[in-house]
Design a protein around this motif. Structure first.
Motif, PDB file in Angstrom:
ATOM      1  N   HIS A  81       0.771  -1.206  -0.073  1.00 35.15           N
ATOM      2  CA  HIS A  81      -0.132  -0.014   0.107  1.00 35.15           C
ATOM      3  C   HIS A  81       0.890   1.177   0.088  1.00 35.15           C
ATOM      4  CE1 HIS A  81      -3.230   2.876   0.759  1.00 35.15           C
ATOM      5  NE2 HIS A  81      -2.576   3.024   1.864  1.00 35.15           N
ATOM      6  N   LEU A  82       2.017   1.305   0.904  1.00 32.88           N
ATOM      7  CA  LEU A  82       2.794   2.421   1.014  1.00 32.88           C
ATOM      8  C   LEU A  82       3.607   2.608  -0.394  1.00 32.88           C
ATOM      9  CD1 LEU A  82       4.575   1.789   4.374  1.00 32.88           C
ATOM     10  CD2 LEU A  82       2.438   3.273   3.757  1.00 32.88           C
ATOM     11  N   GLU A  83       3.949   1.588  -1.155  1.00 32.12           N
ATOM     12  CA  GLU A  83       4.475   1.678  -2.507  1.00 32.12           C
ATOM     13  C   GLU A  83       3.451   2.130  -3.381  1.00 32.12           C
ATOM     14  OE1 GLU A  83       8.089   0.800  -3.402  1.00 32.12           O
ATOM     15  OE2 GLU A  83       7.833   1.490  -1.424  1.00 32.12           O
ATOM     16  N   GLU A  84       2.402   1.968  -3.364  1.00 32.84           N
ATOM     17  CA  GLU A  84       1.235   2.384  -4.387  1.00 32.84           C
ATOM     18  C   GLU A  84       1.066   3.953  -3.960  1.00 32.84           C
ATOM     19  OE1 GLU A  84      -2.198  -0.121  -3.211  1.00 32.84           O
ATOM     20  OE2 GLU A  84      -1.469  -1.709  -4.380  1.00 32.84           O
ATOM     21  N   GLN A  85       1.387   4.357  -2.898  1.00 31.36           N
ATOM     22  CA  GLN A  85       1.146   5.866  -2.553  1.00 31.36           C
ATOM     23  C   GLN A  85       2.407   6.551  -2.839  1.00 31.36           C
ATOM     24  OE1 GLN A  85      -1.827   7.013  -1.269  1.00 31.36           O
ATOM     25  NE2 GLN A  85      -2.479   4.867  -1.707  1.00 31.36           N
ATOM     26  N   GLY A  86       3.207   5.796  -3.591  1.00 27.69           N
ATOM     27  CA  GLY A  86       4.536   6.427  -3.868  1.00 27.69           C
ATOM     28  C   GLY A  86       5.881   6.562  -2.974  1.00 27.69           C
ATOM     29  N   GLY A  87       5.723   5.550  -1.923  1.00 22.92           N
ATOM     30  CA  GLY A  87       6.690   5.426  -1.054  1.00 22.92           C
ATOM     31  C   GLY A  87       6.178   6.240   0.198  1.00 22.92           C
ATOM     32  N   ALA A  88       5.031   6.068   0.924  1.00 25.32           N
ATOM     33  CA  ALA A  88       4.515   6.773   1.901  1.00 25.32           C
ATOM     34  C   ALA A  88       5.135   6.192   3.237  1.00 25.32           C
ATOM     35  CB  ALA A  88       3.157   6.848   2.210  1.00 25.32           C
ATOM     36  N   LEU A  89       4.780   6.800   4.436  1.00 26.69           N
ATOM     37  CA  LEU A  89       5.270   6.041   5.758  1.00 26.69           C
ATOM     38  C   LEU A  89       4.060   5.767   6.445  1.00 26.69           C
ATOM     39  CD1 LEU A  89       7.869   8.994   6.600  1.00 26.69           C
ATOM     40  CD2 LEU A  89       8.241   6.842   5.746  1.00 26.69           C
ATOM     41  N   ALA A  90       4.332   4.719   7.238  1.00 35.59           N
ATOM     42  CA  ALA A  90       3.290   4.227   8.102  1.00 35.59           C
ATOM     43  C   ALA A  90       3.661   3.911   9.662  1.00 35.59           C
ATOM     44  CB  ALA A  90       2.845   2.872   7.461  1.00 35.59           C
ATOM     45  N   GLU A  91       3.118   4.526  10.497  1.00 30.76           N
ATOM     46  CA  GLU A  91       3.559   4.276  11.747  1.00 30.76           C
ATOM     47  C   GLU A  91       2.463   4.181  12.586  1.00 30.76           C
ATOM     48  OE1 GLU A  91       5.842   7.495  14.915  1.00 30.76           O
ATOM     49  OE2 GLU A  91       5.740   7.904  12.852  1.00 30.76           O
ATOM     50  N   VAL A  92       2.423   3.123  13.563  1.00 28.09           N
ATOM     51  CA  VAL A  92       1.425   2.852  14.375  1.00 28.09           C
ATOM     52  C   VAL A  92       1.145   3.931  15.461  1.00 28.09           C
ATOM     53  CG1 VAL A  92       2.950   1.360  15.966  1.00 28.09           C
ATOM     54  CG2 VAL A  92       0.540   1.009  16.034  1.00 28.09           C
ATOM     55  N   ARG A  93      -0.076   4.200  15.650  1.00 30.77           N
ATOM     56  CA  ARG A  93      -0.209   5.213  16.688  1.00 30.77           C
ATOM     57  C   ARG A  93      -0.073   4.737  18.019  1.00 30.77           C
ATOM     58  NH1 ARG A  93      -5.936   4.881  15.529  1.00 30.77           N
ATOM     59  NH2 ARG A  93      -6.227   5.156  17.884  1.00 30.77           N
ATOM     60  N   THR A  94       0.409   5.672  19.099  1.00 33.05           N
ATOM     61  CA  THR A  94       0.871   5.302  20.194  1.00 33.05           C
ATOM     62  C   THR A  94      -0.453   4.591  21.045  1.00 33.05           C
ATOM     63  OG1 THR A  94       2.614   7.215  20.398  1.00 33.05           O
ATOM     64  CG2 THR A  94       1.725   6.455  22.508  1.00 33.05           C
ATOM     65  N   ASP A  95      -1.539   5.220  21.142  1.00 31.39           N
ATOM     66  CA  ASP A  95      -2.492   4.814  21.938  1.00 31.39           C
ATOM     67  C   ASP A  95      -3.152   3.245  21.310  1.00 31.39           C
ATOM     68  OD1 ASP A  95      -3.432   5.803  19.266  1.00 31.39           O
ATOM     69  OD2 ASP A  95      -5.649   6.152  20.093  1.00 31.39           O
ATOM     70  N   ALA A  96      -3.045   2.987  20.193  1.00 30.75           N
ATOM     71  CA  ALA A  96      -3.124   1.732  19.442  1.00 30.75           C
ATOM     72  C   ALA A  96      -2.346   0.773  20.341  1.00 30.75           C
ATOM     73  CB  ALA A  96      -3.128   1.563  18.100  1.00 30.75           C
ATOM     74  N   ALA A  97      -0.862   1.035  20.163  1.00 31.60           N
ATOM     75  CA  ALA A  97       0.442   0.272  20.624  1.00 31.60           C
ATOM     76  C   ALA A  97       0.054  -0.136  21.972  1.00 31.60           C
ATOM     77  CB  ALA A  97       1.540   0.920  20.271  1.00 31.60           C
ATOM     78  N   ASP A  98       0.067   1.161  22.771  1.00 29.19           N
ATOM     79  CA  ASP A  98      -0.442   1.026  24.257  1.00 29.19           C
ATOM     80  C   ASP A  98      -1.604   0.036  24.546  1.00 29.19           C
ATOM     81  OD1 ASP A  98       2.037   2.522  24.471  1.00 29.19           O
ATOM     82  OD2 ASP A  98       0.740   4.606  24.981  1.00 29.19           O
ATOM     83  N   ALA A  99      -2.461   0.172  24.030  1.00 25.42           N
ATOM     84  CA  ALA A  99      -3.661  -0.497  24.156  1.00 25.42           C
ATOM     85  C   ALA A  99      -3.377  -2.194  24.050  1.00 25.42           C
ATOM     86  CB  ALA A  99      -5.028  -0.082  23.657  1.00 25.42           C
ATOM     87  N   PHE A 100      -2.698  -2.479  22.847  1.00 21.63           N
ATOM     88  CA  PHE A 100      -2.210  -3.674  22.634  1.00 21.63           C
ATOM     89  C   PHE A 100      -1.489  -4.346  23.783  1.00 21.63           C
ATOM     90  CE2 PHE A 100       0.650  -6.720  20.708  1.00 21.63           C
ATOM     91  CZ  PHE A 100      -0.465  -7.621  20.227  1.00 21.63           C
ATOM     92  N   ASP A 101      -0.373  -3.565  24.090  1.00 24.10           N
ATOM     93  CA  ASP A 101       0.485  -4.093  25.065  1.00 24.10           C
ATOM     94  C   ASP A 101       0.036  -4.257  26.393  1.00 24.10           C
ATOM     95  OD1 ASP A 101       3.280  -4.783  26.022  1.00 24.10           O
ATOM     96  OD2 ASP A 101       2.803  -2.822  27.290  1.00 24.10           O
ATOM     97  N   ALA A 102      -0.870  -3.300  26.937  1.00 21.64           N
ATOM     98  CA  ALA A 102      -1.657  -3.460  28.181  1.00 21.64           C
ATOM     99  C   ALA A 102      -2.538  -4.912  28.025  1.00 21.64           C
ATOM    100  CB  ALA A 102      -2.479  -2.229  28.381  1.00 21.64           C
ATOM    101  N   GLU A 103      -3.218  -5.278  26.878  1.00 26.90           N
ATOM    102  CA  GLU A 103      -3.963  -6.372  26.773  1.00 26.90           C
ATOM    103  C   GLU A 103      -3.112  -7.669  26.907  1.00 26.90           C
ATOM    104  OE1 GLU A 103      -5.967  -9.268  23.472  1.00 26.90           O
ATOM    105  OE2 GLU A 103      -5.500  -6.801  22.954  1.00 26.90           O
ATOM    106  N   MET A 104      -2.005  -7.452  26.234  1.00 30.90           N
ATOM    107  CA  MET A 104      -0.881  -8.534  26.251  1.00 30.90           C
ATOM    108  C   MET A 104      -0.512  -8.970  27.576  1.00 30.90           C
ATOM    109  SD  MET A 104      -0.637  -9.746  23.268  1.00 30.90           S
ATOM    110  CE  MET A 104      -2.379  -9.567  23.078  1.00 30.90           C
ATOM    111  N   GLN A 105      -0.204  -7.936  28.113  1.00 31.22           N
ATOM    112  CA  GLN A 105       0.391  -8.144  29.770  1.00 31.22           C
ATOM    113  C   GLN A 105      -0.616  -8.536  30.789  1.00 31.22           C
ATOM    114  OE1 GLN A 105       3.925  -8.241  30.349  1.00 31.22           O
ATOM    115  NE2 GLN A 105       3.490  -8.196  28.129  1.00 31.22           N
ATOM    116  N   GLU A 106      -1.805  -8.059  30.510  1.00 28.98           N
ATOM    117  CA  GLU A 106      -2.851  -8.550  31.349  1.00 28.98           C
ATOM    118  C   GLU A 106      -3.292 -10.115  31.069  1.00 28.98           C
ATOM    119  OE1 GLU A 106      -6.580  -9.579  33.049  1.00 28.98           O
ATOM    120  OE2 GLU A 106      -6.389  -9.285  30.783  1.00 28.98           O
TER     121      GLU A 106
END
Length: 481
Positions: free
Chosen positions: A407-432
């Motif tokens: 998808h990023l290549e189709e966009q001409g070489g865009a950047l993708a970065e996970v949102r901090t709130d999404a990453a934090d929620a996932f990590d909290a779920e994992m550790q719980e």
């Protein structure tokens, strides 16, 4: 791509399937294969049945054993990757030292230990969790007069016949190579810090007819693979603390271990030393038919006192007793929780990934980290399994990564970065969830301090479902200026 084992090569194929072909794989060793290239010790084999321990797109009807040995797995990997044209992407002898995100042009600069550099829009790390051997920093370790080596760096030039050998460690590698050398050595001293649970390994050689049936009736191979996967998922459910914990499966495994030990070790004192002091499954469950008989041999001694120091003549335990040895073999495992070490990974605003992970590695879906755009992990934090085949997990990760990169290549070489709130929620779920698992009940290589940073707390099927399609609401996609 960094690493040319099952994870890295599988990710190359996933990218190619999505039309991404400008891929280079940097591999520090002289050949592909990952752990199956490195671990050449006697009796090295897989503890996942062969029909399941393979790429889904390269099923093999010609395995010679139910549990394949290292040479056959390595040959399978090379041949399957070769048929797919994956090896043409690999550059061997390249040890990556650093990856640096350069914000002005939105690219990564990858530098090798010998000073060569590559530039890439995306970087995928596939270095594994069991790629950095650990040798304990014991007093006097460097003074030992004879050969000393780690099991993952086996010295085939060292003749063990007639030698006094000391083995430090009783983990997954030691339970294979100790029986493999016990007939050759004059004496064997095995130092055990913690007794493992060892259950029978239902291994067998496959008859030629077996392979013919698999070749002519592929659905039979698919059925065996499916049944093996279903059984392994039951083990995953038990370990995660689901309804089976303390129930029929773990109870059956405990009984199998107890009976196995009683049958194979007649000496009561030795049996007492081989009793684990933790819940079954908290540390890696091991499978072997010849570990206990090897320890019961007359010229083998099991030492349960800690190792205090190494001296030129051998190994001294905490009781002060010197165990003389001509050779020392370290069966002391790997730095599983030191993800991506010793590489330096620098993201946005000069952020150091290892500083970001100072209190334990974490990544959204085990794949991506806030502040490190277009950096992806295969077999990253919290994606290891207590049961089943890790190849299935890595294939799912590779497909997710390939969808994002395409998808990023189709966009001409865009950047993708996970949102901090999404990453934090996932990590909290994992550790719980992990705190409810059997792995929370003892210390092991799965843990990094208070965190369990290696393991996935659910079924493989659950993980597959969560990464089957990219949830773009969890990612910020920006064009490169």
């Amino acid at each position: 791509m960094i690493g040319a084992g099952f994870g890295g090569l599988g990710a190359v194929r996933a990218l190619r399937e999505r039309g991404v072909t400008d891929v280079v794989v940097l591999e520090r060793a002289a050949g592909v294969g990952g752990v199956w290239r490195d671990n050449t010790y006697p009796n090295a084999a897989c503890d996942v049945p062969s029909p399941l321990y393979s790429w889904s797109w390269a099923r093999n009807p010609r395995w010679t054993r139910r549990y394949s040995q290292q040479p056959e797995i390595l040959e399978y990997l090379r041949q399957a990757a070769g048929r797919e044209g994956l090896l043409e992407h690999v550059r061997t002898g390249v040890e990556v030292a650093s990856c640096t995100f350069e914000e002005e042009d939105g690219e990564w600069r990858v530098e090798s230990a010998d000073g060569r550099t590559w530039r890439a829009r995306s970087v995928v790390t596939a270095v594994g969790q069991l790629s950095q051997p650990v040798v304990p920093e014991l007093p006097g370790r460097e003074t030992f007069a004879g050969p000393a080596f780690h099991s993952a760096q086996w010295r085939h030039d060292v003749d063990l016949r007639g030698k006094r050998v000391a083995v430090v460690g009783t983990g997954a590698s030691a339970i294979q190579f100790v029986p493999g050398i016990v007939d050759d050595v004059a004496s064997l001293t095995v130092f055990q810090r913690s007794a493992p649970y060892v259950v029978p390994k239902p291994d067998q050689a496959f008859h030629a007819l077996h392979s013919k049936v698999f070749e002519r009736l592929p659905f039979v191979l698919d059925a065996e693979r499916g049944l093996t996967f279903w059984l392994s998922e039951r083990l995953n459910a038990a370990l995660e603390g689901g309804s089976l914990i303390g129930g029929p499966l773990l109870t059956g495994l405990r009984k199998a271990w107890s009976l196995h030990l009683r049958r194979q070790v007649p000496d009561a004192d030795l049996r007492a030393k081989l009793q684990p002091d933790y819940e079954l499954g908290c540390k890696r469950l091991l499978f072997s038919n010849d570990w206990y008989p090897a320890l019961a041999r007359e010229h083998v001694e099991l030492v349960t006192h800690p190792v205090a120091e190494v001296v030129p003549e051998g190994v001294r335990d905490a009781e002060g007793r010197l165990h003389e040895a001509d050779v020392v073999i370290w069966g002391t495992g790997f730095a599983a929780t030191q993800f991506l070490s010793p590489m330096t990974i620098t993201g946005r605003d000069g952020a150091d990934l290892h500083e970001h992970w100072a209190d334990g590695a974490r990544a959204h879906l085990g794949i991506t980290v806030p502040g490190f755009p277009n950096l992806f992990c295969v077999y990253g934090p919290n994606t290891n399994l207590g049961g089943s085949s890790i190849i299935g997990m890595m294939e799912s990760q590779a497909d997710w990564i390939a969808e994002v990169v395409a998808h990023l290549e189709e966009q001409g070489g865009a950047l993708a970065e996970v949102r901090t709130d999404a990453a934090d929620a996932f990590d909290a779920e994992m550790q719980e969830r992990l705190q409810r698992s059997v792995w929370a009940s003892c210390d092991s290589w799965y843990r990094d301090g208070g965190r369990i940073s290696t393991n996935w707390p659910g079924l493989v099927d659950e993980y597959r479902g969560r990464v089957r399609q990219v949830d773009w609401t969890e990612l910020e996609v920006t064009p490169v200026a």
